[in-house]
Design an enzyme around this catalytic site. Structure first.
Site, PDB file in Angstrom:
ATOM      1  N   ASN A  97       0.859  -1.184   0.000  1.00  0.00           N
ATOM      2  CA  ASN A  97       0.000   0.000   0.000  1.00  0.00           C
ATOM      3  C   ASN A  97       0.897   1.236   0.000  1.00  0.00           C
ATOM      4  O   ASN A  97       1.888   1.285   0.729  1.00  0.00           O
ATOM      5  CB  ASN A  97      -0.899  -0.037   1.247  1.00  0.00           C
ATOM      6  N   CYS A 128      -6.026   9.237   1.976  1.00  0.00           N
ATOM      7  CA  CYS A 128      -5.187  10.127   2.774  1.00  0.00           C
ATOM      8  C   CYS A 128      -5.311  11.562   2.269  1.00  0.00           C
ATOM      9  O   CYS A 128      -5.668  11.824   1.125  1.00  0.00           O
ATOM     10  CB  CYS A 128      -3.755   9.612   2.830  1.00  0.00           C
ATOM     11  N   GLY A 263      -8.601  -7.568   8.096  1.00  0.00           N
ATOM     12  CA  GLY A 263      -7.740  -6.671   8.853  1.00  0.00           C
ATOM     13  C   GLY A 263      -7.956  -6.750  10.348  1.00  0.00           C
ATOM     14  O   GLY A 263      -7.287  -7.509  11.052  1.00  0.00           O
ATOM     15  N   THR A 264      -8.939  -5.982  10.818  1.00  0.00           N
ATOM     16  CA  THR A 264      -9.156  -5.813  12.250  1.00  0.00           C
ATOM     17  C   THR A 264      -9.313  -7.130  12.998  1.00  0.00           C
ATOM     18  O   THR A 264      -8.937  -7.220  14.181  1.00  0.00           O
ATOM     19  CB  THR A 264     -10.384  -4.902  12.452  1.00  0.00           C
TER      20      THR A 264
END
Ligand code: DHB
Length: 305
Positions: A97, A128, A263-264
């Protein structure tokens, strides 16, 4: 039974680690062999080194976590020379990424990466802030995203995955802009901007003030957006958001995803990713589904919605 294609990339299964949850090298190897997921996707690397945000950087909330890490990393130059040689060849596929603070930083990172063998895809973190637009995310408008994908594509032949932000006013339009300018795939959703408050101290619980919500709480939002985007684009959609079980994976495929990111879930169970990969074949066999790809986009919506 599990292999999928993301453009030219063949994945042995549709489960990819989500950026931010498995480090910037092989930090997660103690729990999950990097050959287990279809691809190991590492956390954002930027052009220049970044210190990241003040702690606390992560707080637990109902149904997930909030984080504001601030993209700490040592910059693309040091990542490529110091870290990448240790990672290269240790994962089935390696995705990285990347993010820039201004438009011209993205092609500079891409140019430095060039055609580096061993980096199989770049995921563009367009959530971002763009300092040229007062800190509004790049993901806000299709024109900005179109330009970004074009300038990155000019510098590297590596396939690009554009990671979409759930708050984009027209997420389908952003996905189309990515597709029309050469993206190989889109991934969604990134975290949802949120906050947690300590009323006694009158302070936000995160050091930065607010951050991104992830975990099971965001899964229904992610499913809805994956479904919406998958209907608009022809390129593969990679589903992200609260995936913690193999059933969750298959829900995202039915909604339109070709692959997913986990992910989490790793913060509750560092082995979650491996367990999910292990559990997939039995679920498919029990439902008499021959191959994961047979599920992609098979959702039967009531009426014409
Ligand atoms: C960061 C946090 C996120 O939740 C995200 O989606 C991207 C970046 C960070 O603060 O590093």
């Amino acid at each position: 039974m599990l292999d999928v294609r993301i453009g030219p990339i063949e994945l042995k299964n549709p489960v990819i680690s989500a950026s931010g949850c498995y480090g910037q090298a092989l930090e997660s190897e103690a729990f999950v062999d990097a050959h287990v997921p279809g691809a190991l996707l590492l956390k954002t690397i930027t052009l220049h080194p970044r210190a990241g945000n003040p702690p606390p950087r992560i707080v637990e909330v109902a149904g997930g976590i909030l984080n504001s890490i601030g993209l700490p990393n040592k910059g693309i130059e040091r990542w490529l020379t110091e870290t990448f040689p240790k990672v290269r060849g240790h994962a089935s596929k390696l995705f990285l990424n990347i993010a820039g603070e201004r438009t011209d930083e993205w092609p500079k990172i891409a140019a430095r990466i060039g055609a580096t063998p061993g980096i199989d895809a770049l995921e563009l973190n367009i959530s971002c802030p763009n300092v040229e637009q007062g800190g509004l995310p790049f993901a806000r408008d299709p024109e900005t995203v179109a330009r970004l994908v074009r300038v990155v594509k000019n510098e590297t032949p590596i396939p690009l995955i554009v990671k979409l932000a759930p708050e984009s006013p027209d997420i389908g339009g952003i996905a189309l802009a990515a597709q029309e300018n050469g993206a190989t795939a889109v991934s969604l959703i990134n975290t949802i901007r949120a906050m947690a408050v300590d009323w006694r101290s009158r302070k936000p619980k995160l050091g930065y003030g607010f951050g991104g919500l992830s975990g099971p709480a965001v899964k229904p939002v992610a499913l809805r957006l994956v479904h919406e985007v998958a209907r608009r684009v022809k390129i593969p959609v990679i589903g992200i958001g609260g995936i913690a079980t193999a059933d969750d994976v298959l829900e995202f495929l039915v909604a339109g995803a070709t692959a997913v990111q986990v992910g989490t879930a790793a913060f509750r169970d560092p082995r979650a990713l491996a367990t999910i990969v292990d559990d997939l074949p039995k679920l498919l066999r029990d439902a008499e589904v021959a191959h994961v790809r047979d599920l992609t986009g098979t959702l039967r919506m009531p009426g014409a919605r």
